[in-house]
Design an enzyme around this catalytic site. Structure first.
Site, PDB file in Angstrom:
ATOM      1  N   ASP A 165     -64.091  66.918  10.899  1.00  0.00           N
ATOM      2  CA  ASP A 165     -63.853  66.727   9.467  1.00  0.00           C
ATOM      3  C   ASP A 165     -63.853  68.069   8.739  1.00  0.00           C
ATOM      4  O   ASP A 165     -64.627  68.963   9.084  1.00  0.00           O
ATOM      5  CB  ASP A 165     -64.950  65.824   8.894  1.00  0.00           C
ATOM      6  N   ASN A 208     -55.849  56.411   9.301  1.00  0.00           N
ATOM      7  CA  ASN A 208     -55.107  57.603   8.888  1.00  0.00           C
ATOM      8  C   ASN A 208     -53.640  57.321   8.571  1.00  0.00           C
ATOM      9  O   ASN A 208     -52.971  58.152   7.938  1.00  0.00           O
ATOM     10  CB  ASN A 208     -55.180  58.689   9.960  1.00  0.00           C
TER      11      ASN A 208
END
Length: 244
Positions: free
Chosen positions: A24, A72
């Site tokens: 991340d 996503n």
């Protein structure tokens, strides 16, 4: 008097067999430098290479990277295209090196949802490295843990319906084997970068007794030293699995 194993304290030489990372911070890394998000993703791919190298040198058997979640797909089409192009580039560039180093590639999730050439490229990489045994690199592509568990439930239900399986035979071991991670070592350490502290639908079943480590480092800045520090942190912990 010699201490019993239960009270012996942490094994400072312990190495996790299986490490997973939620990578991340690519976007924030790029934004801080006035760069497009795609630059952050490219820098993140370099961080993945460093993490794999450091993990392998330490003796980790399996490294799992959360590369693309089933959620996503909600991102802008341009970013999905960038990520897909990066995946294509990474596999093309790294495949021979992975194979030469004895690393087996495994994919979690349904990578067939990507463009046909990318899916075929991933299939070829899996086949080429299937016989390697020094280490496993598992890439989570179009992966979501809840969806994985739903898939396992449906698979076992179909087996029961076909009289191939007695419901009383369904236990933790059978579910473990049916997961995308079936055959991999149990998850020992799960790392998330960038300071966020949540699992984001990643390896929910597998993380039941994993050690969790949240670090402030943005993923593109994750290097060999960061990985070594994470492994040292793991070695200092006492794992009791519900015992004393």
């Amino acid at each position: 008097m010699t201490a019993s194993p239960a009270n012996a304290g942490p094994d400072l030489t312990a190495v996790p067999r299986h490490v997973a990372i939620i990578m991340d911070g690519n976007g924030r890394w790029a934004k801080a430098r006035g760069l497009p998000r795609s630059a952050g993703h490219r820098a993140g791919a370099e961080a993945a290479r460093r993490a794999l190298s450091a993990a392998g040198e330490a003796g980790v058997e399996c490294l799992t990277l959360y590369a693309f979640s089933s959620e996503n797909w909600r991102r802008p089409a341009t970013e999905i295209a960038d990520l897909t192009g990066l995946l294509r580039f990474y596999v093309q560039r790294e495949l021979n090196a992975l194979h030469k180093e004895g690393i087996r590639l495994k994919v979690l999730g349904d990578h067939t949802a990507f463009e046909t050439d990318v899916a075929r490229m991933v299939d070829d990489a899996i086949a080429k490295t299937a016989g390697n045994s020094r280490m496993t690199l598992a890439i989570a592509l179009n992966y979501g843990s809840r969806g994985e568990l739903v898939g396992v439930a449906r698979k076992l239900a179909r087996q029961v319906e076909a009289s191939e399986l007695d419901p009383d035979q369904i236990d933790e071991a059978r579910i473990d084997a049916a997961l995308d991670t079936g055959g991999l070592p149990p998850l020992d350490l799960l790392i998330r970068t960038s300071g966020e502290q949540r699992l984001s639908n990643f390896l929910l079943w597998q993380a039941a007794y994993a050690e969790l480590l949240f670090v402030d480092t943005l993923w593109p800045d994750f290097d060999e030293a960061t990985m070594r520090a994470a492994l040292t942190d793991y070695a200092r912990r006492e794992r009791r699995y519900g015992g004393l």
